[in-house]
Design a protein around this motif. Structure first.
Motif, PDB file in Angstrom:
ATOM      1  N   GLU A  88       0.845  -1.195   0.000  1.00  0.00           N
ATOM      2  CA  GLU A  88       0.000   0.000   0.000  1.00  0.00           C
ATOM      3  C   GLU A  88       0.879   1.245   0.000  1.00  0.00           C
ATOM      4  O   GLU A  88       1.901   1.288   0.684  1.00  0.00           O
ATOM      5  CB  GLU A  88      -0.911   0.039   1.236  1.00  0.00           C
ATOM      6  N   LYS A 132      -2.360  -1.287  -3.293  1.00  0.00           N
ATOM      7  CA  LYS A 132      -3.453  -0.368  -2.985  1.00  0.00           C
ATOM      8  C   LYS A 132      -2.928   1.044  -2.753  1.00  0.00           C
ATOM      9  O   LYS A 132      -1.791   1.231  -2.301  1.00  0.00           O
ATOM     10  CB  LYS A 132      -4.213  -0.838  -1.736  1.00  0.00           C
ATOM     11  N   PHE A 134      -4.086   4.780  -0.822  1.00  0.00           N
ATOM     12  CA  PHE A 134      -5.035   5.332   0.144  1.00  0.00           C
ATOM     13  C   PHE A 134      -4.628   6.746   0.517  1.00  0.00           C
ATOM     14  O   PHE A 134      -3.518   7.197   0.232  1.00  0.00           O
ATOM     15  CB  PHE A 134      -5.125   4.446   1.392  1.00  0.00           C
ATOM     16  N   ASN A 146     -16.033  13.586   5.317  1.00  0.00           N
ATOM     17  CA  ASN A 146     -16.250  12.967   4.011  1.00  0.00           C
ATOM     18  C   ASN A 146     -15.798  13.963   2.948  1.00  0.00           C
ATOM     19  O   ASN A 146     -15.329  15.063   3.280  1.00  0.00           O
ATOM     20  CB  ASN A 146     -17.717  12.554   3.830  1.00  0.00           C
ATOM     21  N   THR A 158      -9.042  12.599  -4.266  1.00  0.00           N
ATOM     22  CA  THR A 158      -9.495  11.582  -3.308  1.00  0.00           C
ATOM     23  C   THR A 158     -10.156  10.417  -4.032  1.00  0.00           C
ATOM     24  O   THR A 158     -10.050   9.269  -3.603  1.00  0.00           O
ATOM     25  CB  THR A 158     -10.484  12.170  -2.271  1.00  0.00           C
ATOM     26  N   GLU A 159     -10.834  10.701  -5.135  1.00  0.00           N
ATOM     27  CA  GLU A 159     -11.549   9.648  -5.855  1.00  0.00           C
ATOM     28  C   GLU A 159     -10.643   8.793  -6.723  1.00  0.00           C
ATOM     29  O   GLU A 159     -11.070   7.736  -7.210  1.00  0.00           O
ATOM     30  CB  GLU A 159     -12.681  10.275  -6.678  1.00  0.00           C
ATOM     31  N   ASP A 162      -7.840   4.235  -3.734  1.00  0.00           N
ATOM     32  CA  ASP A 162      -8.699   3.105  -3.387  1.00  0.00           C
ATOM     33  C   ASP A 162      -9.529   3.385  -2.140  1.00  0.00           C
ATOM     34  O   ASP A 162     -10.641   2.887  -2.001  1.00  0.00           O
ATOM     35  CB  ASP A 162      -7.849   1.842  -3.171  1.00  0.00           C
ATOM     36  N   SER A 163      -8.970   4.161  -1.212  1.00  0.00           N
ATOM     37  CA  SER A 163      -9.707   4.509  -0.003  1.00  0.00           C
ATOM     38  C   SER A 163      -9.106   5.772   0.594  1.00  0.00           C
ATOM     39  O   SER A 163      -7.943   6.108   0.333  1.00  0.00           O
ATOM     40  CB  SER A 163      -9.654   3.370   1.032  1.00  0.00           C
ATOM     41  N   VAL A 164      -9.908   6.462   1.406  1.00  0.00           N
ATOM     42  CA  VAL A 164      -9.441   7.652   2.128  1.00  0.00           C
ATOM     43  C   VAL A 164     -10.012   7.595   3.536  1.00  0.00           C
ATOM     44  O   VAL A 164     -11.207   7.343   3.732  1.00  0.00           O
ATOM     45  CB  VAL A 164      -9.874   8.965   1.448  1.00  0.00           C
ATOM     46  N   GLU A 165      -9.131   7.828   4.524  1.00  0.00           N
ATOM     47  CA  GLU A 165      -9.562   7.929   5.917  1.00  0.00           C
ATOM     48  C   GLU A 165      -9.601   9.405   6.290  1.00  0.00           C
ATOM     49  O   GLU A 165      -8.582  10.106   6.199  1.00  0.00           O
ATOM     50  CB  GLU A 165      -8.613   7.183   6.840  1.00  0.00           C
TER      51      GLU A 165
END
Length: 258
Positions: A88, A132, A134, A146, A158-159, A162-165
């Motif tokens: 990652e 991945k 992120f 969000n 952000t899009e 694969d993911s964003v915290e």
């Protein structure tokens, strides 16, 4: 960290079966990993250890890099991703807009950052699709956690991942005042129980938020890692936090985040 410290760490993880349950290696702490003077050699060393683990039938931990993205230009990204040692790659992308990003990330430039992220995503899709990507994004209050409210260019980055915290600002173990009330008698700490942090000089601290080495419990160049893990200095933290006595620990007493 020095290559000697890196070799010592992975050798102990390989040779000591008691570390067979180690699942994750995070190649970051309080600074920028890609400023390492031997950064490519560092990843090549990890590649060699990964091959040794495979030859011995040992599962290799998941390897994660978190970066501010400014140094991960396309040429370096291609070199690192081609080694296929990273599971990652994460980016610190704070603020919610290019302007807020540059205010929170001093000396960072949004356009260069966004260009580097786009290049990393393209390279990983072509070279190592299983890897991945992120993001970790600090969101100032009162904005929601969000991306629905974010500026278009920021939201687009952000899009791509694969993911964003999405997180609120934390206090780095009480070393930064964020205006939150201290929880003096809080019991336990997930950070202490689930991690150990090896610093560049081989010192081992109990917390990744220990920016000033207050929680050093040993040195991997002097002692084996398991002795440090089970040793009295670390167990002192475990005992006091289990009993809700965090106020007796210099590192922990002012922490409100964990």
């Amino acid at each position: 960290m020095s290559l000697d410290v890196l070799d010592r760490l992975f050798t102990q993880l390989l040779e000591d079966e008691r570390f067979s349950q180690v699942r994750t290696i995070n190649l970051h702490n309080g600074g920028e990993t890609l400023m390492h003077p031997d950064r490519v050699e560092m990843f090549k060393r990890i590649e060699r250890f990964k091959a040794i683990f495979a030859e011995m039938g040992r599962e290799f931990p998941t390897v994660i890099l978190l970066t501010n993205g400014m140094l991960l230009r396309p040429k370096l990204a291609e070199e690192i991703i081609s080694l296929k040692v990273l599971d990652e790659i994460g980016f610190s992308l704070d603020g919610g807009s290019p302007t807020a990003f540059e205010e929170l990330r001093v000396n960072a430039k949004w356009e260069k950052f966004a260009e580097n992220v786009r290049a990393v995503v393209e390279i990983k899709n072509r070279v190592d699709p299983l890897m991945k990507t992120f993001g970790i994004s600090i969101i100032p209050k009162p904005n929601p956690l969000n991306n629905t409210w974010m500026e278009k260019d920021f939201k687009a980055i952000t899009e791509l991942l694969d993911s964003v915290e999405y997180r609120r600002l934390h206090d780095w173990g009480g070393q930064i005042d964020i205006g939150e009330e201290k929880i003096v008698n809080k019991k336990g700490c997930d950070m202490l129980m689930r991690q150990m942090v090896v610093l560049p000089n081989g010192d081992v601290t109990v917390c990744c938020n220990d920016l000033n080495s207050k929680g050093v419990v040993g040195n991997i160049l002097k002692d084996d890692l398991y002795s440090i893990y089970k040793g009295e200095p670390r167990m002192h933290y475990v005992t006091l936090l289990k009993e809700g006595r965090k106020d007796e620990l210099d590192l922990c007493r002012d922490c409100v985040s964990f």
